[in-house]
Motif scaffolding. Structure first.
Motif, mmCIF file in Angstrom:
data_model
loop_
_atom_site.group_PDB
_atom_site.id
_atom_site.type_symbol
_atom_site.label_atom_id
_atom_site.label_comp_id
_atom_site.label_asym_id
_atom_site.label_seq_id
_atom_site.Cartn_x
_atom_site.Cartn_y
_atom_site.Cartn_z
ATOM 1 N N VAL A 258 -6.107 -2.754 37.048
ATOM 2 C CA VAL A 258 -6.800 -1.861 36.123
ATOM 3 C C VAL A 258 -8.305 -2.078 36.190
ATOM 4 O O VAL A 258 -9.080 -1.113 36.232
ATOM 5 C CB VAL A 258 -6.268 -2.061 34.683
ATOM 6 N N LEU A 259 -8.739 -3.332 36.230
ATOM 7 C CA LEU A 259 -10.175 -3.606 36.324
ATOM 8 C C LEU A 259 -10.745 -3.115 37.650
ATOM 9 O O LEU A 259 -11.860 -2.584 37.695
ATOM 10 C CB LEU A 259 -10.440 -5.101 36.148
ATOM 11 N N GLY A 260 -10.008 -3.282 38.720
ATOM 12 C CA GLY A 260 -10.454 -2.762 40.020
ATOM 13 C C GLY A 260 -10.601 -1.253 39.982
ATOM 14 O O GLY A 260 -11.572 -0.699 40.516
ATOM 15 N N PHE A 261 -9.656 -0.579 39.358
ATOM 16 C CA PHE A 261 -9.730 0.880 39.238
ATOM 17 C C PHE A 261 -10.937 1.305 38.404
ATOM 18 O O PHE A 261 -11.676 2.219 38.775
ATOM 19 C CB PHE A 261 -8.437 1.400 38.624
ATOM 20 N N LEU A 262 -11.157 0.618 37.286
ATOM 21 C CA LEU A 262 -12.284 0.971 36.417
ATOM 22 C C LEU A 262 -13.624 0.720 37.098
ATOM 23 O O LEU A 262 -14.545 1.541 36.997
ATOM 24 C CB LEU A 262 -12.200 0.195 35.107
ATOM 25 N N PHE A 263 -13.750 -0.402 37.794
ATOM 26 C CA PHE A 263 -15.003 -0.670 38.496
ATOM 27 C C PHE A 263 -15.202 0.300 39.657
ATOM 28 O O PHE A 263 -16.333 0.658 39.982
ATOM 29 C CB PHE A 263 -15.061 -2.117 38.979
ATOM 30 N N GLY A 264 -14.113 0.739 40.278
ATOM 31 C CA GLY A 264 -14.226 1.774 41.317
ATOM 32 C C GLY A 264 -14.744 3.077 40.736
ATOM 33 O O GLY A 264 -15.610 3.734 41.327
ATOM 34 N N LEU A 265 -14.218 3.458 39.560
ATOM 35 C CA LEU A 265 -14.712 4.665 38.902
ATOM 36 C C LEU A 265 -16.181 4.529 38.520
ATOM 37 O O LEU A 265 -16.972 5.469 38.687
ATOM 38 C CB LEU A 265 -13.884 4.962 37.652
ATOM 39 N N LEU A 266 -16.548 3.366 38.023
ATOM 40 C CA LEU A 266 -17.944 3.123 37.643
ATOM 41 C C LEU A 266 -18.856 3.212 38.861
ATOM 42 O O LEU A 266 -19.942 3.801 38.799
ATOM 43 C CB LEU A 266 -18.070 1.754 36.985
#
Length: 56
Positions: free
Chosen positions: A21-29
């Motif tokens: 989830v954190l990887g996905f969020l940082f990718g979106l950011l």
């Protein structure tokens, strides 16, 4: 013993999910920042070209 292994397995699974989830969020950011920088550069270039055209 079984309960301890179940708790450990749940903790490991939670860490895997948290990492995903954190990887996905940082990718979106990251992509939001890239798109924002491109948009800001386009606005800056448009204003620069428009103001130089008026002066010229």
């Amino acid at each position: 013993m079984g309960r301890i292994l179940l708790i450990v397995a749940a903790a490991v699974l939670a860490l895997f999910l948290l990492g995903s989830v954190l990887g996905f969020l940082f990718g979106l950011l990251k992509w939001a920042l890239i798109i924002g920088l491109v948009a800001a550069a386009a606005v800056f270039a448009t204003r620069l070209l428009r103001s130089s055209r008026v002066r010229g």
